[in-house]
Design a protein around this motif. Structure first.
Motif, PDB file in Angstrom:
ATOM      1  N   ARG A   6     -16.724   6.894  36.377  1.00 13.43           N
ATOM      2  CA  ARG A   6     -15.417   7.422  35.964  1.00 13.43           C
ATOM      3  C   ARG A   6     -15.459   8.942  35.926  1.00 13.43           C
ATOM      4  O   ARG A   6     -16.385   9.552  35.385  1.00 13.43           O
ATOM      5  N   ALA A   8     -12.823  12.577  35.387  1.00 13.12           N
ATOM      6  CA  ALA A   8     -11.598  13.025  34.728  1.00 13.12           C
ATOM      7  C   ALA A   8     -11.181  14.382  35.267  1.00 13.12           C
ATOM      8  O   ALA A   8     -12.014  15.264  35.472  1.00 13.12           O
ATOM      9  N   ALA A  33     -12.414  13.768  27.556  1.00 16.53           N
ATOM     10  CA  ALA A  33     -12.685  13.035  28.794  1.00 16.53           C
ATOM     11  C   ALA A  33     -13.796  12.020  28.581  1.00 16.53           C
ATOM     12  O   ALA A  33     -13.718  10.875  29.050  1.00 16.53           O
ATOM     13  N   ALA A  38     -15.374   9.032  30.869  1.00 11.50           N
ATOM     14  CA  ALA A  38     -15.728   9.849  32.030  1.00 11.50           C
ATOM     15  C   ALA A  38     -17.179  10.315  31.961  1.00 11.50           C
ATOM     16  O   ALA A  38     -17.693  10.640  30.888  1.00 11.50           O
ATOM     17  N   PHE A 238      -7.742  10.012  34.844  1.00  7.89           N
ATOM     18  CA  PHE A 238      -9.002   9.298  35.018  1.00  7.89           C
ATOM     19  C   PHE A 238      -8.959   8.498  36.318  1.00  7.89           C
ATOM     20  O   PHE A 238      -7.911   8.005  36.726  1.00  7.89           O
TER      21      PHE A 238
END
Length: 280
Positions: A6, A8, A33, A38, A238
């Motif tokens: 992930r 951000a 984040a 993230a 995201f």
């Protein structure tokens, strides 16, 4: 199936010349984040300093070295959260001044990029051109290349990073009005033509007479937009990235009948004029 990572995009409003304030916002944005899962957070161009300086002297007064207390503070936040960071800043190196980005992980500075294409706008009228070619760095489990704002308008630069194996190209930017076409079309196009993830992280707000248009976005290797911000609000986007999708360059659409590879199918012998300066 490979585990996704992930990332951000932190669309924010830096304040001109207020380095300490902006550093606090970057650290807070990094933590926000990370709380969203993230492993990498990307901030706008000149997020630490602001952009609209009227002279080299003004810019230099708010520039910092790459290895300084500011990047140390971001590295500490990265250690606390497990989330790496890319942010824009004005870099001073001796008497030189660069519009730059720092790549910072829990272990400290991972990499550094200095903008090579400079428009006639803001601090870019007063900085030195970047003196190193774009490079790919391993950070947060990804192979990441960084460009800055106007660099993205030159397709050769993202292609260089893709040829070096980038999974993700990050473009911290400060897009003012009349950059809407870039925000809408360039991001997915650069992603699709290079079979990479591409994320543009713009700022919002008004500074030195310019309004900035936001519209940060993240596109996947097929050119599909995974997330897009509006034009006026601070926000965090995201997206979950699968590195294998950017590393699979041969696209089999109909086996044996429709297969393309934008890298293997290149014809570099015909591209020589691309590297020649314009005469006159």
């Amino acid at each position: 199936m490979a585990e996704s990572i992930r990332v951000a995009a932190v669309q924010m409003e830096p304040l001109l010349g207020q380095v300490d304030h902006n550093l606090g916002r970057i650290v807070a944005g990094l933590k926000a984040a990370a709380s969203g899962g993230a492993k990498l957070a990307v901030f706008p161009e000149c997020a630490l300093s602001g952009y609209g300086f009227a002279s080299r002297e003004e810019g230099f007064a708010h520039a910092v070295p790459l290895e300084g207390p500011e990047t140390a503070a971001v590295a500490e936040a990265a250690r606390e959260t497990g989330c790496a960071c890319i942010f824009g800043f004005l870099e001073k190196d001796g008497d030189s001044l660069y519009n730059a980005c720092a790549l910072v992980g829990p272990e400290g500075v991972v990499g550094n990029y200095r903008k090579i294409h400079l428009p006639h706008l803001g601090i870019d009228m007063h900085v030195d051109p970047g003196n190193r070619p774009p490079a790919v760095y391993e950070i947060a489990g990804l192979r990441v290349g960084v460009l800055i704002c106007y660099d993205g308008a030159f397709p050769e630069a993202p292609r260089l990073l893709a040829l070096q194996g980038a999974d993700l190209i990050a473009l911290p930017t400060n897009w003012p009005p009349r950059s809407e076409c870039q925000a809408e079309h360039m991001v997915p196009t650069r992603a699709m033509e290079n079979v990479v993830y591409f994320m543009a992280v713009n700022r919002v707000g008004t500074e030195s007479g310019f309004r900035f248009i936001g519209a940060s976005s993240i596109a996947d290797p097929a050119g599909a937009v995974l997330a897009r911000a509006n034009d006026s609000e601070e926000t965090i986007l995201f997206a979950d990235l699968d590195p294998q999708k950017s590393r699979t360059k041969r696209l089999v659409r109909v086996p044996g009948r429709h297969e393309i590879d934008r890298f293997a199918d290149r014809r570099p012998a015909f591209y020589g004029p691309l590297a020649e300066p314009i005469s006159g």
